[in-house]
Design an enzyme around this catalytic site. Sequence first.
Site, PDB file in Angstrom:
ATOM      1  N   ARG A 101       0.753  -1.334  -0.109  1.00  0.00           N
ATOM      2  CA  ARG A 101      -0.146  -0.015   0.185  1.00  0.00           C
ATOM      3  C   ARG A 101       0.987   1.416  -0.555  1.00  0.00           C
ATOM      4  NH1 ARG A 101      -4.660   1.685  -1.364  1.00  0.00           N
ATOM      5  NH2 ARG A 101      -6.390   2.412   0.472  1.00  0.00           N
ATOM      6  N   THR A 374      -8.978   0.424 -10.167  1.00  0.00           N
ATOM      7  CA  THR A 374      -8.036  -0.957  -9.605  1.00  0.00           C
ATOM      8  C   THR A 374      -7.895  -2.285 -10.101  1.00  0.00           C
ATOM      9  OG1 THR A 374      -8.727  -0.292  -7.298  1.00  0.00           O
ATOM     10  CG2 THR A 374      -8.770  -2.584  -7.275  1.00  0.00           C
ATOM     11  N   ASN A 394      -5.840   4.104  -7.649  1.00  0.00           N
ATOM     12  CA  ASN A 394      -7.295   4.864  -6.592  1.00  0.00           C
ATOM     13  C   ASN A 394      -7.966   4.828  -7.672  1.00  0.00           C
ATOM     14  OD1 ASN A 394      -8.921   5.570  -5.023  1.00  0.00           O
ATOM     15  ND2 ASN A 394      -8.002   7.527  -4.562  1.00  0.00           N
ATOM     16  N   ASP A 416      -8.308   8.204   0.413  1.00  0.00           N
ATOM     17  CA  ASP A 416      -8.290   7.141   1.187  1.00  0.00           C
ATOM     18  C   ASP A 416      -8.573   7.256   2.308  1.00  0.00           C
ATOM     19  OD1 ASP A 416      -9.967   5.576  -1.006  1.00  0.00           O
ATOM     20  OD2 ASP A 416      -8.353   4.287  -1.007  1.00  0.00           O
ATOM     21  N   SER A 445      -8.208   0.662   2.694  1.00  0.00           N
ATOM     22  CA  SER A 445      -8.156   0.211   1.537  1.00  0.00           C
ATOM     23  C   SER A 445      -9.013  -0.926   1.367  1.00  0.00           C
ATOM     24  CB  SER A 445      -6.735  -0.429   1.044  1.00  0.00           C
ATOM     25  OG  SER A 445      -7.459  -1.055  -0.383  1.00  0.00           O
ATOM     26  N   SER A 446     -10.037  -0.948   0.820  1.00  0.00           N
ATOM     27  CA  SER A 446     -11.531  -2.320   0.489  1.00  0.00           C
ATOM     28  C   SER A 446     -10.789  -3.400  -0.684  1.00  0.00           C
ATOM     29  CB  SER A 446     -12.039  -1.569  -0.461  1.00  0.00           C
ATOM     30  OG  SER A 446     -12.649   0.029   0.682  1.00  0.00           O
ATOM     31  N   GLY A 465     -13.182  -1.702  -7.891  1.00  0.00           N
ATOM     32  CA  GLY A 465     -15.014  -1.586  -7.527  1.00  0.00           C
ATOM     33  C   GLY A 465     -14.680  -1.033  -6.536  1.00  0.00           C
ATOM     34  N   GLY A 466     -13.610  -0.047  -5.640  1.00  0.00           N
ATOM     35  CA  GLY A 466     -13.558   1.029  -4.692  1.00  0.00           C
ATOM     36  C   GLY A 466     -14.439   0.162  -3.557  1.00  0.00           C
TER      37      GLY A 466
END
Length: 580
Positions: A101, A374, A394, A416, A445-446, A465-466
Site C-alpha cells: 500500500r 483498481t 485509486n 482514501d 483500503s477495500s 470496484g472501490g
Amino acid sequence: MNFSARCFLLLALVLSPAAWSAEATAALATRPDGAVIASGHELATKAGLEILAQGGNAFDAAVAVSSTLAVVEPISSGLGGGGFFLLHDARTGKDVMLDARETAPESATAAQFLDRNGELDRDRSVNGPWSAGIPGLPAALAQLASQHGKLPLKASLAPAIRVARDGFPVYARMAAGYASRREVMERYPGTREVYLRNGKPIAEGDILRQPELAHTLQLLAEKGFDGFYRGETARKLLKGVKQAGGRWSADELAGYTVKTREPITFNYRDWKITTASPPSSGGIALASMLQILQGWDLKSLDEAHRTHLVVEAMRRAYRDRTFFLGDPDFVHIPQEVLTSLDYAKGLRSTIHPEKATPSDLLSGQPTPLEDDETTHFSIIDAEGNRVGGTQTVNLLYGSGLIPAGTGVLLNNEMDDFALKPGTPNAFGVMGYAANAPQKGKRMLSSMTPTFMENADKVIVIGTPGGSRIITMVLLGILGYDDGLSAQQVAALPRYHHQWLPDEISAETGAFSADVVKQLQAMGHRIDLPGDSASGGRGSSHVWGNLQTVEWDRRSNTLSGGSDPRNPVGSAEVQFNQPAN
C-alpha cells in the site's frame, strides 16, 4: 483467444473423459495438472503464462501479470500505485500477505487538504501531486521475485517492458476514462507527452507506446528496488512532483518498505477463508459478514429475504469499518473482537428477519459513480502455489500526474484517508481518527484478495470496484458456496450496502420488480440505475471486474472466470506438458 473460445476450452476440460475418470476414483490430487491465470487484460494473462512456460512459478507469473497490467491498465493500476498480494506457498503450506500500500509523505497533513473555509478541497485530494502517496508496487515486484520466485526479476519484467515499448491497442474503457479525466490529465507536461498525439488525445484503436515507462521498467529490472526508489527514476519523480507544486523527499522514496503481514483466516460453513488483513478493511469485513450470515440457511430462502439478510450483514460490517479500521502500525484495531464468532452472533441478534435497520444517517451524500479503478488477478500454478493480487492507483488514471521522463502515472490514494473526519471520500465512505493521515501511514483500503478452500476445491478470487470490492467478493464466495462455476461467479449480478448512505445500490437487472417491491416493503431504499420508480439515480449500470480461478482437486481440473463486463479480460488454462 476470444471469450467464447475460452469458455468452450474450460467446458471441454471439465467434461473430458479424464476428468470423469479422476472424479470416479474420488482421490484428491495433490498438484494441479497445469496452471490457470485470470486477469483484467488478455496481454497480462499471456505474460504470466509466458513466464510459467519459462520455468517460473506463480510468484514469477504474478510479477509478469502485475507489471503488464501496470502498462495496459493505466486507468486502474500502475508503477505509481500500490496493492496487496496474497500468497500461498505450496511447499511450506504458508500463507502471507505482501502489503504494498502507498504511504503518506510527511508534507501531506490533513490541514493541507482543507480550503480557507475549513472544508475538504476535493481538487487537491484527488488531482495532482498532493493527492499522491509514495508508490509501493515496484517494491512489491522486486520482493516477489527475490523472496518467492524462481526467475530473476529481469526475466519476469520482460513481457511488460516489451508491451510498453512496442505498444498495445487502446480499448474503449481506456479512451472513455481519459475523456472523463482529460482536463486534469492535460494540466501536466509529462502526462500530455504520453497521452496526446499531435495535440489529440488517445482514441480507441490507437497503438499506445510508452518508451519512457519501458525505460523505467528496465531500470527496475536491472537494479531492483534501487532502480525505482533511488537513482535516475527517483530524481525524475522528485523533480516532477516539485514542479507540479507538491513535496516529496528522497528519504521518503528510499525508505519505502513492503510489509509482510499475516492474513486473516476464518471458517464459513465447510470453507476455510484466507483474506487480506489491515490496512485492508476487506478481510475483517468479510469475516464479520460471513459469520453473521452463517446463522441462516441462505439456500433455503427466497431471493428477497436472502438479499435482506445479506444487506443487513453488509450494513453492520461497513459501520465497523468506518470507526475502527486503519493502518495497524499506527492505530489499535480490535481485530480479535471484530472477527470473532461471538461478536458476529451479537450483530446477528440485532437483525430483524422482516425489517431493514435504519443506518442513522450522518451524511445524505450518495454513493457516486464507481468505474473500474483498481484491478485484480488470480493465479494457481502446477505446484499448487497461488497468488491473489489486487492493485490500484485509486480513481481513473490516479492523480493524472506523470512526472516527466518516467512514464509513471502517480496514484491519488491520499483521498482514501479521512482527510476531514466524517466527510465522505470519492467512494462515499468516510472515516475518523483511525484513518487520519500521518507521515509513513498507509491509507485504509477495500482491496480484498481472497483464498477459499474446502475438502475438494481451492479458489482464488478478487475484484476492483472501490468500496464495493468487499461486497463483490462476498457475493462471489456465496456463489461458490451455492455450487456455481468460476465463470458463473464472475458473472453474478451485484448489489451493495455500505452503511452510509442508507440504501441498497444494484446493477441493472440485479433484482426483479417483485424482489424490489418486497425489499421496499421491508423498509429498504434501493438505488437502481435509471429506475425512477425505485428512487434510483442511475449511478452505474455494471460494476467491477472480478477475476477468479478454481482447482477442483477431486477431478484435478482447473478453471477460470473472467468478468464478462470487461471485454479485454481473460482466464486461460495452461496444461502440463507430458514428459518425453
